[in-house]
Design a protein around this motif. Structure first.
Motif, PDB file in Angstrom:
ATOM      1  N   LEU A  16       0.863  -1.182   0.000  1.00  0.00           N
ATOM      2  CA  LEU A  16       0.000   0.000   0.000  1.00  0.00           C
ATOM      3  C   LEU A  16       0.896   1.228   0.000  1.00  0.00           C
ATOM      4  CD1 LEU A  16      -2.925   1.077   0.135  1.00  0.00           C
ATOM      5  CD2 LEU A  16      -2.666   1.162   2.627  1.00  0.00           C
ATOM      6  N   HIS A  27      -6.881   4.471   6.235  1.00  0.00           N
ATOM      7  CA  HIS A  27      -5.752   3.648   5.790  1.00  0.00           C
ATOM      8  C   HIS A  27      -5.722   2.321   6.555  1.00  0.00           C
ATOM      9  CE1 HIS A  27      -3.767   7.697   4.719  1.00  0.00           C
ATOM     10  NE2 HIS A  27      -4.029   7.093   3.586  1.00  0.00           N
ATOM     11  N   THR A  31      -6.368  -1.475   4.954  1.00  0.00           N
ATOM     12  CA  THR A  31      -5.266  -2.430   5.134  1.00  0.00           C
ATOM     13  C   THR A  31      -5.791  -3.736   5.727  1.00  0.00           C
ATOM     14  OG1 THR A  31      -3.658  -0.649   5.421  1.00  0.00           O
ATOM     15  CG2 THR A  31      -3.049  -2.824   6.272  1.00  0.00           C
ATOM     16  N   LYS A  32      -6.589  -3.618   6.781  1.00  0.00           N
ATOM     17  CA  LYS A  32      -7.152  -4.829   7.408  1.00  0.00           C
ATOM     18  C   LYS A  32      -8.095  -5.555   6.446  1.00  0.00           C
ATOM     19  CE  LYS A  32      -6.726  -3.245  12.183  1.00  0.00           C
ATOM     20  NZ  LYS A  32      -7.461  -2.816  13.406  1.00  0.00           N
ATOM     21  N   VAL A  43       0.986  -7.016   4.823  1.00  0.00           N
ATOM     22  CA  VAL A  43       0.892  -5.776   4.052  1.00  0.00           C
ATOM     23  C   VAL A  43       2.038  -4.868   4.484  1.00  0.00           C
ATOM     24  CG1 VAL A  43      -0.428  -3.642   3.652  1.00  0.00           C
ATOM     25  CG2 VAL A  43      -1.613  -5.852   3.674  1.00  0.00           C
ATOM     26  N   TRP A  45       3.170  -0.916   4.313  1.00  0.00           N
ATOM     27  CA  TRP A  45       2.875   0.461   3.966  1.00  0.00           C
ATOM     28  C   TRP A  45       4.147   1.065   3.391  1.00  0.00           C
ATOM     29  CZ3 TRP A  45      -0.302   3.734   8.000  1.00  0.00           C
ATOM     30  CH2 TRP A  45      -1.596   3.203   8.112  1.00  0.00           C
ATOM     31  N   SER A  68       2.663   7.115  11.036  1.00  0.00           N
ATOM     32  CA  SER A  68       2.142   5.876  10.446  1.00  0.00           C
ATOM     33  C   SER A  68       2.369   4.694  11.379  1.00  0.00           C
ATOM     34  CB  SER A  68       2.808   5.610   9.092  1.00  0.00           C
ATOM     35  OG  SER A  68       2.477   6.613   8.157  1.00  0.00           O
ATOM     36  N   MET A  72      -0.795   2.518  12.611  1.00  0.00           N
ATOM     37  CA  MET A  72      -0.987   1.160  12.102  1.00  0.00           C
ATOM     38  C   MET A  72      -0.262   0.159  12.972  1.00  0.00           C
ATOM     39  SD  MET A  72      -2.460  -0.583   9.576  1.00  0.00           S
ATOM     40  CE  MET A  72      -2.855  -1.871  10.748  1.00  0.00           C
ATOM     41  N   VAL A  77       1.393  -6.227   9.561  1.00  0.00           N
ATOM     42  CA  VAL A  77       1.566  -5.004   8.772  1.00  0.00           C
ATOM     43  C   VAL A  77       2.885  -4.343   9.170  1.00  0.00           C
ATOM     44  CG1 VAL A  77       0.615  -2.745   8.160  1.00  0.00           C
ATOM     45  CG2 VAL A  77      -0.932  -4.670   8.613  1.00  0.00           C
TER      46      VAL A  77
END
Length: 197
Positions: A16, A27, A31-32, A43, A45, A68, A72, A77
């Motif tokens: 992403l 965001h 993502t989830k 994932v 970022w 970020s 997150m 992630v």
């Protein structure tokens, strides 16, 4: 000095990319959803040094990385500045460098439906579609323009049926999937306009 994320051959990694200027709950939400709907193992970022399609530069990269990472928090992630480390500016360059660095890893490029609507303006956009599966997550107000976009029309035959979206990471490109979600209407530009960043 940040390290490159770890990935093993055979894993499916969703990417992403964005300026995350600032990152927000929307965001996190997409993502989830991408992890679940596209059958991804992880994932990443990709917090970009700058967006070539935007005239004004974003907030400093360390500030966006810190925000970020605070926003997150999920075991699957990873927040990374890998484009800065690779020295790449465009998505196609980044993907090409990742293919070389991570042989055997299956990458999936993730984007909101708003990006699909103007995807044909990206540098080497057809190379991207031909080399990596693309997962599109619908955002409020962007569904119709995305489905009628140049990229969606040209690659109509490569679109997976909705019930097969979870197999996207194992599909050979060109392949893309479009999923409708109950979406957050938050946007980075609205947060900046309110002076909250």
């Amino acid at each position: 000095m940040r390290r490159f994320p770890v990935a093993k051959a055979g894993q499916v990694i969703g990417l992403l990319g964005g300026s995350f200027d600032p990152p927000h709950a929307g965001h996190v939400h997409i993502t989830k959803a991408a992890l679940k709907r596209f059958g991804l193992d992880h994932v990443w970022w990709l917090v970009s040094p700058g967006n070539p399609l935007k005239f004004a530069g974003p907030a400093p990269l360390p500030q966006r990385m810190q925000a970020s990472g605070a926003m997150m928090r999920h075991p699957r992630v990873t927040v990374t500045d890998i484009e800065r480390q690779l020295g790449t500016r465009y998505t196609a360059q980044t993907l090409s460098a990742l293919f070389r660095r991570y042989p055997g890893v299956r990458f999936v490029w993730l984007m909101g439906a708003d990006n699909l609507a103007q995807f044909h303006k990206w540098q080497d956009w057809r190379w991207i579609m031909d080399h990596v599966p693309v997962g599109v997550l619908a955002r409020p107000g962007d569904r119709i323009s995305a489905r009628l976009s140049k990229a969606a029309r040209i690659y109509r035959a490569a679109k997976l049926p909705k019930q097969a979206a979870h197999r996207l990471g194992r599909a050979g490109p060109p392949a893309w999937a479009f999923v409708n979600l109950p979406m957050s209407d938050q946007s980075s530009s609205a947060i900046r306009a309110r002076g909250e960043w």
